[in-house]
Design a protein around this motif. Structure first.
Motif, PDB file in Angstrom:
ATOM      1  N   MET A   1      27.770  14.671  43.518  1.00  0.00           N
ATOM      2  CA  MET A   1      27.072  15.617  42.642  1.00  0.00           C
ATOM      3  C   MET A   1      25.662  15.839  43.178  1.00  0.00           C
ATOM      4  O   MET A   1      24.966  14.889  43.504  1.00  0.00           O
ATOM      5  N   ASP A   2      25.296  17.098  43.322  1.00  0.00           N
ATOM      6  CA  ASP A   2      24.017  17.406  43.940  1.00  0.00           C
ATOM      7  C   ASP A   2      22.861  17.198  42.964  1.00  0.00           C
ATOM      8  O   ASP A   2      21.780  16.770  43.339  1.00  0.00           O
ATOM      9  N   SER A   3      23.093  17.511  41.705  1.00  0.00           N
ATOM     10  CA  SER A   3      22.010  17.445  40.738  1.00  0.00           C
ATOM     11  C   SER A   3      21.904  16.057  40.140  1.00  0.00           C
ATOM     12  O   SER A   3      22.702  15.171  40.440  1.00  0.00           O
ATOM     13  N   LEU A   4      20.915  15.926  39.283  1.00  0.00           N
ATOM     14  CA  LEU A   4      20.717  14.609  38.710  1.00  0.00           C
ATOM     15  C   LEU A   4      21.861  14.278  37.745  1.00  0.00           C
ATOM     16  O   LEU A   4      22.299  15.093  36.966  1.00  0.00           O
ATOM     17  N   THR A   5      22.345  13.091  37.884  1.00  0.00           N
ATOM     18  CA  THR A   5      23.406  12.616  37.003  1.00  0.00           C
ATOM     19  C   THR A   5      22.904  11.348  36.348  1.00  0.00           C
ATOM     20  O   THR A   5      22.066  10.661  36.905  1.00  0.00           O
ATOM     21  N   PRO A   6      23.428  11.039  35.177  1.00  0.00           N
ATOM     22  CA  PRO A   6      23.003   9.797  34.533  1.00  0.00           C
ATOM     23  C   PRO A   6      23.436   8.604  35.380  1.00  0.00           C
ATOM     24  O   PRO A   6      24.278   8.736  36.251  1.00  0.00           O
TER      25      PRO A   6
END
Lengths: 181, 238
Positions: A1-6
């Motif tokens: 996942m490119d974006s911030l993930t928890p």
């Protein structure tokens, strides 16, 4: 996942939530979806909840002729016909040309779409004539058969609940009964 | 500004509810559409456009997958990139499948579509990183599942004997309709998720939401797989 993930869940949380998702889905499938969609009811819960009658192809209890009296070709019948919610069926009598039929039918709950029609014996299936079409809770009348053939009703239960049609007929005819549709 | 956005959001939700209330259970092609498809001869661009759009907007399996795909995509560029992969995938198989005539059980295809939702939900939980220690290529997954979704669209369209006369024009119209439907549905989903992201509850409930997504996927998977197995056993006993 490119974006911030928890942050990643622990293995235990991950397995618990996956098993929970599968478990909830499994329970819903076994108790509601399979009974309602396919009539497959391994737990019996679908039948208790009345969901099995939603399944396509579900055929209600066979119509039973509750009373029948005959004398010299002249007969009188009272028939109960069950139609599941959203289903349709036809009930036919064979009548000769010019014979008179007295009829009355009544639905136990709500209204029903009805089409009283006849199909001549010759060229069967290619032609049908409707005599009386509409929605009603009950109807009665008489019909003088314009030709020899299968005369009777197409009923569609547009309600969300099953209905029982009580049909009374009197005249000279033979009962063909319920036709699959 | 926020007031206006709130109003827009309420409007979007209302539109969403309307669309779903009309056709919540009738995923697929309804009987009116069916009789049109059977009777149709020759090219009919606008009707096929409409059917395609309607199929997508009322197709909750495609929509659930899309929700999974964009759930953690914060930048519009990324949303467009991933949705393009999905579109590329399903357009290829939709056009080829309907043109050459695939012969795969719709139940099986729909079961795999259900699985794709489970996969994406699990992926969003961070499941693969935790379980395998690495992240499987998300773009490839979206593309591959896009191919499967397109096969589903093709089989749906094929359940009706579509005339070869004007087939290509109608197929392209159906496909464009699918994209229009996807675009409208996506706009509504993005507005909804965009708002939700501004609240701290988004990350708090992200885990639960993706678990729910998996539940929905498992439901579709079990439902379609049972249909497939029933057909198989019917074929055996027949």
């Amino acid at each position: 996942m490119d974006s911030l993930t928890p942050t990643l869940p622990s293995m235990r949380t991950l397995l618990l939530s996956t098993a929970g998702a599968a478990g909830v889905a499994g329970i819903l499938l076994l108790t509601a979806i399979l009974p309602a969609e396919y009539g497959i009811d391994p737990t019996g819960v679908g039948k208790i909840l009345g969901l099995t009658q939603l399944a396509p192809g579900y055929v209600g209890p066979e119509p039973e002729t509750e009373a029948s009296t005959q004398s010299g070709g002249f007969r009188e019948d009272v028939t109960a016909i069950d139609i599941p919610a959203g289903q349709e069926l036809e009930y036919k009598l064979r009548i000769t040309s010019g014979a008179l039929l007295d009829y009355a039918w009544q639905v136990d709950q709500g209204m029903i779409y009805s089409d009283l029609h006849g199909e001549p014996v010759e060229g069967a299936g290619s032609y049908a004539e409707s005599f009386l079409v509409g929605r009603a809770q009950s109807t009665k009348g008489s019909l003088e058969a314009p030709f020899e053939g299968l005369h009777g009703w197409y009923w569609k239960n547009e309600n969300a609940h099953p209905v029982r049609v009580t049909l009374r007929t009197r005249g000279i005819y033979t009962v063909v009964g319920k036709l699959g549709s | 500004m926020t007031q206006a956005l709130r109003g827009l959001f309420a409007l979007a939700l209302g539109a969403c509810a309307l669309v779903f209330a009309q056709d919540a259970l009738a995923h697929g092609v309804d009987s009116n559409t069916e009789s049109f498809l059977m009777a149709n001869q020759g090219a009919a661009i606008v009707p096929f456009l409409y059917i395609g759009a309607k199929h997508m907007i009322t197709g909750y399996d495609h929509l659930l997958f899309l929700v999974g795909v964009i759930f953690f995509l914060y930048r519009m560029r990324e949303v467009l990139l991933y949705v393009s992969f999905f579109t590329l995938g399903h357009s290829v198989t939709l056009l080829l499948g309907a043109w050459y005539g695939t012969n795969v059980s719709p139940y099986l295809i729909d079961a795999i579509i259900g699985f794709s939702i489970v996969y994406k939900g699990f992926d969003n939980l961070g499941g693969f990183q935790r379980l395998l220690g690495f992240q499987p290529n998300t773009k490839a997954a979206v593309l591959i599942f896009g191919l499967i979704h397109g096969l589903g669209l093709a089989t749906k369209l094929q359940e009706f004997t579509i005339s070869r006369d004007g087939l290509l024009a109608n197929l392209v119209a159906f496909n464009v309709g699918v994209e229009l439907g996807q675009f409208s549905a996506l706009a509504i989903i993005l507005i909804g998720i965009g708002f939700w992201r501004q609240s701290p509850s988004f990350l708090r409930f992200a885990f639960g939401t993706n678990t729910l997504l998996m539940t929905g996927g498992f439901l579709l998977l079990g439902y379609q797989l049972t249909g497939y197995l029933r057909d198989l056993s019917d074929a055996w006993t027949a």
